[in-house]
Scaffold this motif. Structure first.
Motif, PDB file in Angstrom:
ATOM      1  N   THR A 323       8.160   5.770   2.950  1.00 56.41           N
ATOM      2  CA  THR A 323       7.434   5.002   2.143  1.00 56.41           C
ATOM      3  C   THR A 323       6.086   5.397   2.107  1.00 56.41           C
ATOM      4  N   LYS A 324       5.434   5.903   2.957  1.00 54.91           N
ATOM      5  CA  LYS A 324       4.012   6.314   3.391  1.00 54.91           C
ATOM      6  C   LYS A 324       3.525   6.873   1.946  1.00 54.91           C
ATOM      7  N   SER A 325       4.238   7.716   1.359  1.00 54.86           N
ATOM      8  CA  SER A 325       3.618   8.880   0.327  1.00 54.86           C
ATOM      9  C   SER A 325       3.146   8.175  -0.582  1.00 54.86           C
ATOM     10  N   PHE A 326       3.586   6.901  -1.014  1.00 52.84           N
ATOM     11  CA  PHE A 326       3.223   5.918  -2.151  1.00 52.84           C
ATOM     12  C   PHE A 326       3.010   4.716  -1.869  1.00 52.84           C
ATOM     13  N   LEU A 327       2.726   4.443  -0.575  1.00 54.17           N
ATOM     14  CA  LEU A 327       2.170   3.255  -0.025  1.00 54.17           C
ATOM     15  C   LEU A 327       0.495   2.903  -0.818  1.00 54.17           C
ATOM     16  N   LYS A 328       0.532   1.673  -1.516  1.00 50.08           N
ATOM     17  CA  LYS A 328      -0.789   1.218  -1.844  1.00 50.08           C
ATOM     18  C   LYS A 328      -1.149  -0.060  -1.356  1.00 50.08           C
ATOM     19  N   THR A 329      -0.899  -0.497  -0.124  1.00 51.20           N
ATOM     20  CA  THR A 329      -0.792  -1.715   0.548  1.00 51.20           C
ATOM     21  C   THR A 329      -0.906  -1.672   2.023  1.00 51.20           C
ATOM     22  N   ASP A 330      -1.111  -2.557   2.643  1.00 57.90           N
ATOM     23  CA  ASP A 330      -1.327  -2.506   4.247  1.00 57.90           C
ATOM     24  C   ASP A 330       0.114  -3.294   4.440  1.00 57.90           C
ATOM     25  N   ARG A 331       0.887  -3.802   3.592  1.00 58.96           N
ATOM     26  CA  ARG A 331       2.199  -4.440   3.962  1.00 58.96           C
ATOM     27  C   ARG A 331       3.427  -3.621   4.418  1.00 58.96           C
ATOM     28  N   LEU A 332       4.219  -4.052   5.034  1.00 65.49           N
ATOM     29  CA  LEU A 332       5.235  -3.167   5.636  1.00 65.49           C
ATOM     30  C   LEU A 332       6.429  -2.884   4.349  1.00 65.49           C
ATOM     31  N   LEU A 333       6.798  -4.058   4.004  1.00 69.12           N
ATOM     32  CA  LEU A 333       7.764  -3.839   2.930  1.00 69.12           C
ATOM     33  C   LEU A 333       7.270  -3.925   1.620  1.00 69.12           C
ATOM     34  N   VAL A 334       7.514  -2.676   0.705  1.00 71.74           N
ATOM     35  CA  VAL A 334       6.922  -2.674  -0.442  1.00 71.74           C
ATOM     36  C   VAL A 334       8.011  -2.426  -1.527  1.00 71.74           C
ATOM     37  N   SER A 335       7.374  -2.496  -2.810  1.00 69.17           N
ATOM     38  CA  SER A 335       8.336  -2.629  -4.062  1.00 69.17           C
ATOM     39  C   SER A 335       8.559  -1.076  -4.460  1.00 69.17           C
ATOM     40  N   LEU A 336       9.725  -1.004  -5.087  1.00 73.62           N
ATOM     41  CA  LEU A 336      10.221   0.545  -5.532  1.00 73.62           C
ATOM     42  C   LEU A 336      10.247   0.523  -7.080  1.00 73.62           C
ATOM     43  N   ALA A 337       9.834  -0.609  -7.611  1.00 75.47           N
ATOM     44  CA  ALA A 337      10.010  -1.008  -9.128  1.00 75.47           C
ATOM     45  C   ALA A 337       8.853   0.006  -9.699  1.00 75.47           C
ATOM     46  N   PRO A 338       9.188   1.010 -10.881  1.00 82.60           N
ATOM     47  CA  PRO A 338       8.048   1.733 -11.177  1.00 82.60           C
ATOM     48  C   PRO A 338       6.750   1.055 -11.664  1.00 82.60           C
ATOM     49  N   ARG A 339       6.633  -0.179 -12.072  1.00 79.50           N
ATOM     50  CA  ARG A 339       5.423  -0.711 -12.323  1.00 79.50           C
ATOM     51  C   ARG A 339       4.554  -1.149 -11.035  1.00 79.50           C
ATOM     52  N   SER A 340       5.345  -1.513  -9.938  1.00 80.90           N
ATOM     53  CA  SER A 340       4.568  -2.051  -8.790  1.00 80.90           C
ATOM     54  C   SER A 340       4.923  -1.372  -7.534  1.00 80.90           C
ATOM     55  N   LYS A 341       5.308  -0.019  -7.743  1.00 79.22           N
ATOM     56  CA  LYS A 341       5.963   0.902  -6.681  1.00 79.22           C
ATOM     57  C   LYS A 341       4.570   1.047  -5.665  1.00 79.22           C
ATOM     58  N   GLY A 342       4.886   0.982  -3.978  1.00 73.91           N
ATOM     59  CA  GLY A 342       4.096   0.774  -3.487  1.00 73.91           C
ATOM     60  C   GLY A 342       3.042  -0.173  -3.057  1.00 73.91           C
ATOM     61  N   GLU A 343       3.479  -1.589  -3.888  1.00 77.24           N
ATOM     62  CA  GLU A 343       2.859  -2.646  -3.691  1.00 77.24           C
ATOM     63  C   GLU A 343       3.635  -3.599  -2.754  1.00 77.24           C
ATOM     64  N   GLY A 344       3.237  -4.624  -2.035  1.00 80.42           N
ATOM     65  CA  GLY A 344       3.757  -5.322  -1.208  1.00 80.42           C
ATOM     66  C   GLY A 344       4.932  -6.108  -1.907  1.00 80.42           C
ATOM     67  N   LEU A 345       5.868  -6.247  -1.339  1.00 83.86           N
ATOM     68  CA  LEU A 345       7.030  -7.013  -1.622  1.00 83.86           C
ATOM     69  C   LEU A 345       6.549  -8.781  -1.463  1.00 83.86           C
ATOM     70  N   SER A 346       6.952  -9.438  -2.505  1.00 83.11           N
ATOM     71  CA  SER A 346       6.680 -11.107  -2.275  1.00 83.11           C
ATOM     72  C   SER A 346       7.912 -11.354  -1.415  1.00 83.11           C
ATOM     73  N   SER A 347       7.645 -12.756  -1.187  1.00 85.90           N
ATOM     74  CA  SER A 347       8.714 -13.608  -0.158  1.00 85.90           C
ATOM     75  C   SER A 347      10.115 -13.667  -1.241  1.00 85.90           C
ATOM     76  N   GLN A 348       9.914 -13.975  -2.421  1.00 86.41           N
ATOM     77  CA  GLN A 348      11.069 -13.820  -3.444  1.00 86.41           C
ATOM     78  C   GLN A 348      11.885 -12.542  -3.337  1.00 86.41           C
ATOM     79  N   ARG A 349      11.067 -11.535  -3.556  1.00 86.19           N
ATOM     80  CA  ARG A 349      11.836 -10.162  -3.662  1.00 86.19           C
ATOM     81  C   ARG A 349      12.609  -9.708  -2.324  1.00 86.19           C
ATOM     82  N   ILE A 350      11.803 -10.251  -1.040  1.00 84.14           N
ATOM     83  CA  ILE A 350      12.637  -9.865   0.003  1.00 84.14           C
ATOM     84  C   ILE A 350      13.899 -10.609   0.139  1.00 84.14           C
ATOM     85  N   SER A 351      13.692 -11.963  -0.070  1.00 80.26           N
ATOM     86  CA  SER A 351      14.833 -12.714  -0.034  1.00 80.26           C
ATOM     87  C   SER A 351      15.981 -12.044  -1.091  1.00 80.26           C
TER      88      SER A 351
END
Length: 435
Positions: A323-351
């Motif tokens: 995930t490091k090639s498209f990381l946009k945040t300092d958070r570990l778990l990130v989104s794969l959705a096209p609009r938010s790819k590389g941004e941190g996953l919310s608690s709801q998305r992790i659930s």
């Protein structure tokens, strides 16, 4: 007594004082802009219409229509209460404090709690207004009627208590019981418990053994070539089950050193420094998550090599690398959705990732789930499994960041059949051998 004669006045009185305001204005022939609700059944309403020199002007309906005046001073601290909500739920004494002190007092409640209370209060206000009642002045009997309406809408007892807590927060009393602790409220809640006894859910709706055995094979392996979607699901589940942490804490885990450090046989994770955990004691703040490697190399048998496929340290290493090639945040778990790819996953998305992982494992095994799984159940499974494997309760409490041992015993311990539980039935049936 201050005279109201003279220039044009403005008044927005409490509903209990509207009639007195109208009487004083009529006595002194005062001119004013008066803000009142359109409650045509109130005794003061005909007087209001007779005294008006023009037709009433309706105000637009909006939740933020009425707000406290903003004070342009030092900026409010991060996470402070909204300016519109500070005054209504402060006591008389607290309201005399400076604006800065009031905002600090409001922060004694977490942001999530304040937001929840505002939502519940808005609902109660709408219910009261529909009945032409003032939410701050209604008697306890009316609040009981509101609770009964909520119960008719099939809200649980715990949800009703949240509504009560919100009403108590806004209807603060200097003396006497609060709304929440009022004797008639307490009796009413006991009545609801007797009428609608709580139903205890199944101890667990999914099998940890089934999920782990599925994660150790295709399509979740090999990690170097599996889809990033499956890798995210597996990593999120292993992280949740091996740490016993809340998803809100997993969402705050940082991805880069010095917060994430891979050492020989262990990975150490730290949460974002600004994150405030649910249990915000000095003991729990900035507490690291230390996860050892599971059957690290070299392996002495094929069984050890197979079990190593469940190593959370290994899964994290693959996940971070991919995930490091498209990381946009300092958070570990990130989104794969096209609009938010590389941004941190919310608690709801992790659930959702954790639940999706459990469901997919059951689908691959062609096994039906007893009930829809919940991400939070991983804490109960992790803690209970560790407890029945002989791990000390103090170590479990520390890892799961609980404030007390009672939390585990009441809400998370999964019931097992102990030898002591079988003694009565064994003693009864053993009488057969004595005859």
């Amino acid at each position: 007594m201050i005279s109201w004669k003279g220039p044009l006045l403005y008044a927005f009185p409490p509903t209990t004082l509207i009639h007195k305001v109208l009487q004083k204005a009529r006595r002194e022939r005062a001119r004013m802009i008066l803000i009142v609700p359109t409650w045509d059944r109130q005794q003061w309403f005909p007087l209001l219409l007779r005294m008006s020199d023009r037709p009433p002007l309706p105000l637009p309906v909006a939740l933020d229509l009425l707000m406290q005046a903003r004070v342009h001073s030092a900026p409010a601290p991060s996470g402070s209460a909204s300016t519109s909500m500070v005054k209504p739920w402060l006591s008389t004494l607290e309201s005399t404090c400076t604006e800065g002190v009031q905002q600090v007092l409001e922060c004694s409640r977490r942001t999530s709690t304040r937001n929840t209370y505002e939502q519940k209060w808005t609902r109660f206000t709408a219910w009261s207004s529909a009945k032409q009642l003032a939410p701050l002045d209604v008697p306890i009997t009316v609040i009981l009627e509101y609770l009964l309406d909520l119960k008719r809408d099939r809200l649980s007892l715990s949800s009703l208590k949240v509504h009560l807590a919100a009403i108590s927060a806004f209807r603060y009393t200097e003396e006497g019981p609060t709304v929440f602790t009022h004797p008639i409220i307490t009796r009413f809640l006991k009545g609801l418990v007797n009428l609608y006894p709580p139903r205890k859910p199944l101890p667990l709706s999914w099998s940890l053994d089934l999920v782990l055995s599925t994660l150790s094979g295709p399509p979740f392996e090999p990690l170097a070539t599996v889809s990033l979607r499956l890798l995210t699901m597996k990593t999120a589940f292993l992280l949740a089950i091996t740490s016993a942490h809340r998803v809100s804490e997993l969402a705050a885990v940082m991805a880069t050193p010095p917060c994430t450090v891979f050492s020989k046989g262990v990975v150490t994770l730290r949460l974002h420094p600004a994150f405030v955990p649910k249990v915000s004691s000095e003991f729990h703040l900035n507490e690291p998550i230390v996860l050892p490697s599971f059957y690290p190399k070299p392996h002495r048998s094929s069984k050890e090599a197979h079990l190593h496929l469940l190593d959370v340290r290994r899964a994290l290493a693959f996940y971070i690398d991919r995930t490091k090639s498209f990381l946009k945040t300092d958070r570990l778990l990130v989104s794969l959705a096209p609009r938010s790819k590389g941004e941190g996953l919310s608690s709801q998305r992790i659930s959702k990732q954790i639940v999706s992982c459990i469901k997919m494992c059951y689908k691959l095994r062609k096994t039906a789930l007893l009930a829809p799984p919940r991400a939070h159940s991983t804490r109960a499974v992790a803690a209970s499994t560790a407890f029945f494997k002989g791990i000390a309760l103090k170590d479990i409490r520390r890892a799961a960041t609980w404030s007390s041992y009672d939390t585990f015993a009441k809400h998370y311990a999964l019931h097992r059949v102990f030898e002591e539980d079988t003694r009565l039935s064994t003693a009864v049936l053993s009488s057969a051998s004595c005859t």
